[in-house]
Write a protein that holds these residues in place. Structure first.
Motif, mmCIF file in Angstrom:
data_model
loop_
_atom_site.group_PDB
_atom_site.id
_atom_site.type_symbol
_atom_site.label_atom_id
_atom_site.label_comp_id
_atom_site.label_asym_id
_atom_site.label_seq_id
_atom_site.Cartn_x
_atom_site.Cartn_y
_atom_site.Cartn_z
ATOM 1 N N ASN A 158 0.798 -1.218 0.000
ATOM 2 C CA ASN A 158 0.000 0.000 0.000
ATOM 3 C C ASN A 158 0.834 1.274 0.000
ATOM 4 N N SER A 159 2.149 1.158 -0.178
ATOM 5 C CA SER A 159 3.012 2.352 -0.144
ATOM 6 C C SER A 159 4.168 2.182 -1.124
ATOM 7 N N ASP A 160 4.928 3.262 -1.351
ATOM 8 C CA ASP A 160 6.081 3.216 -2.245
ATOM 9 C C ASP A 160 7.194 2.359 -1.626
ATOM 10 N N GLY A 161 8.015 1.797 -2.492
ATOM 11 C CA GLY A 161 9.144 1.005 -1.999
ATOM 12 C C GLY A 161 9.756 0.173 -3.101
ATOM 13 N N LYS A 162 10.510 -0.844 -2.711
ATOM 14 C CA LYS A 162 11.154 -1.706 -3.682
ATOM 15 C C LYS A 162 11.197 -3.144 -3.177
ATOM 16 N N LEU A 163 11.286 -4.074 -4.119
ATOM 17 C CA LEU A 163 11.450 -5.483 -3.795
ATOM 18 C C LEU A 163 12.897 -5.869 -4.054
ATOM 19 N N ILE A 164 13.491 -6.566 -3.098
ATOM 20 C CA ILE A 164 14.841 -7.084 -3.292
ATOM 21 C C ILE A 164 14.837 -8.576 -2.998
ATOM 22 N N ARG A 165 15.844 -9.255 -3.517
ATOM 23 C CA ARG A 165 15.964 -10.686 -3.273
ATOM 24 C C ARG A 165 17.259 -10.976 -2.542
ATOM 25 N N HIS A 166 17.148 -11.766 -1.490
ATOM 26 C CA HIS A 166 18.326 -12.261 -0.785
ATOM 27 C C HIS A 166 18.200 -13.774 -0.715
ATOM 28 N N GLU A 167 19.070 -14.452 -1.469
ATOM 29 C CA GLU A 167 18.994 -15.905 -1.624
ATOM 30 C C GLU A 167 17.610 -16.260 -2.167
ATOM 31 N N ASN A 168 16.816 -17.054 -1.451
ATOM 32 C CA ASN A 168 15.515 -17.467 -1.968
ATOM 33 C C ASN A 168 14.357 -16.780 -1.256
ATOM 34 N N THR A 169 14.610 -15.585 -0.768
ATOM 35 C CA THR A 169 13.565 -14.811 -0.104
ATOM 36 C C THR A 169 13.490 -13.422 -0.720
#
Length: 321
Positions: free
Chosen positions: A8-19
């Motif tokens: 519901n807000s601004d941001g980013k998705l990152i990946r660390h290993e399999n999460t």
């Protein structure tokens, strides 16, 4: 059981290993267990890397994007394994054959009309359902079918002020919505439309080949056909509840001279209750077991698929409670 994730807000998705983690604009880090996620719904500016895409693709998780007014913008959908040449050919055949197409168009509208009637009947509001269904039956063209649907929906909306304890609906307004009820309906309809897209992608159906709404480029018009059937159950009944139980009030909206929109807190509340509604279960009459409201949409897609493969005549979902 998989669930939907609403951002519901601004941001980013990152990946660390399999999460995968969601990093909000204020730096908060929230893990997203991809193997337990059905779909991601984004209501802010969201960025992500190719590593995130690869993991989402592995688990077949789409991301649906929405704009300022809560309107649907588009979907990132991983390359799936559900495509079927046979189904696409048959689906196209049913669009090109006038008689086959109008049968399905009428069934979609019939389901929509009966479900709108069911909503009004719960509040003891008279609605000329049989008269309108006769007009639908006598319709000879898609234009006539859509005209019947538009007339019934306008009559339905014209009765909604008899239901609401708070706020005034007055009439339907879109892009932007002009008051609180219109804001809620538009927001819910966009959610439903994107949810139907997710269900279609989990079948062999092509979402761009439709029967009631005309297929256009850059639009999943089959989702519009199917969504119309479920609006009374998944959107309208939820709006009735949120308004009449005072779950949402004037403080949950943003207004200017031309529009009225849910604010961030209002969206959060709506999404919380919408998620609960999708997870709610009902004992299915034909299957004789409990299924979720969300599962009802998938079952509707399967029924349509069986119809175009000439396995079973399609009959629309009609609320029985």
């Amino acid at each position: 059981m998989k669930t939907n994730k609403y951002i519901n807000s601004d941001g980013k998705l990152i990946r660390h290993e399999n999460t995968i983690y969601f990093i909000s604009k204020d730096g908060k880090k929230l893990p997203i267990p991809v193997e337990k996620i059905y779909s991601i719904y984004s209501y802010g500016s969201l960025s992500f890397t190719s590593k995130v895409i690869k993991l989402l693709s592995k688990y077949n998780v789409p991301i649906h994007y929405f704009g300022k007014y809560g309107d649907y913008i588009g979907t990132f959908y991983p390359r799936g394994n559900n495509y079927s040449g046979k189904v696409i050919v048959k689906q196209s055949e049913y669009y090109l054959d006038g008689n086959k197409r109008i049968y399905l168009a009428k069934k979609f509208v019939e389901g929509s009309i009966r479900n709108m009637y069911k909503n009004l009947s719960r509040y003891k509001i008279d609605f000329p359902v049989e008269k309108e269904l006769e007009k639908l039956k006598d319709s000879k063209t898609i234009t006539e079918v859509m005209s019947v649907e538009a007339t019934v929906r306008n009559n339905y909306y014209g009765n909604l002020d008899k239901i609401f304890n708070n706020f005034k609906f007055e009439k339907r307004s879109r892009r932007p919505p002009h008051n609180e009820i219109n804001a809620l309906i538009s927001f819910g309809n966009s959610l439903l439309y994107s949810g139907v897209i997710s269900e279609i992608f989990n079948t062999h159906l092509n979402p761009s080949i439709s029967y009631l709404h005309e297929p256009f480029e850059r639009r999943f018009s089959l989702a519009l056909d199917i969504a119309d059937i479920f609006k009374p159950l998944l959107v309208d009944r939820l709006v009735f509840y949120l308004v009449n139980k005072n779950v949402l009030d004037e403080g949950h909206f943003e207004r200017d001279l031309k529009s009225c929109l849910l604010n961030e807190e209002g969206r959060r509340i709506f999404l919380t209750y919408y998620k609960k509604r999708l997870e709610k279960t009902i004992k299915h009459r034909k299957l004789n077991r409990k299924v979720s409201y969300q599962r009802l949409i998938r079952l509707e897609c399967y029924k349509l698929q069986k119809h175009i493969l000439e396995m079973e005549n399609y009959e629309p979902f009609v609320i029985w409670w």
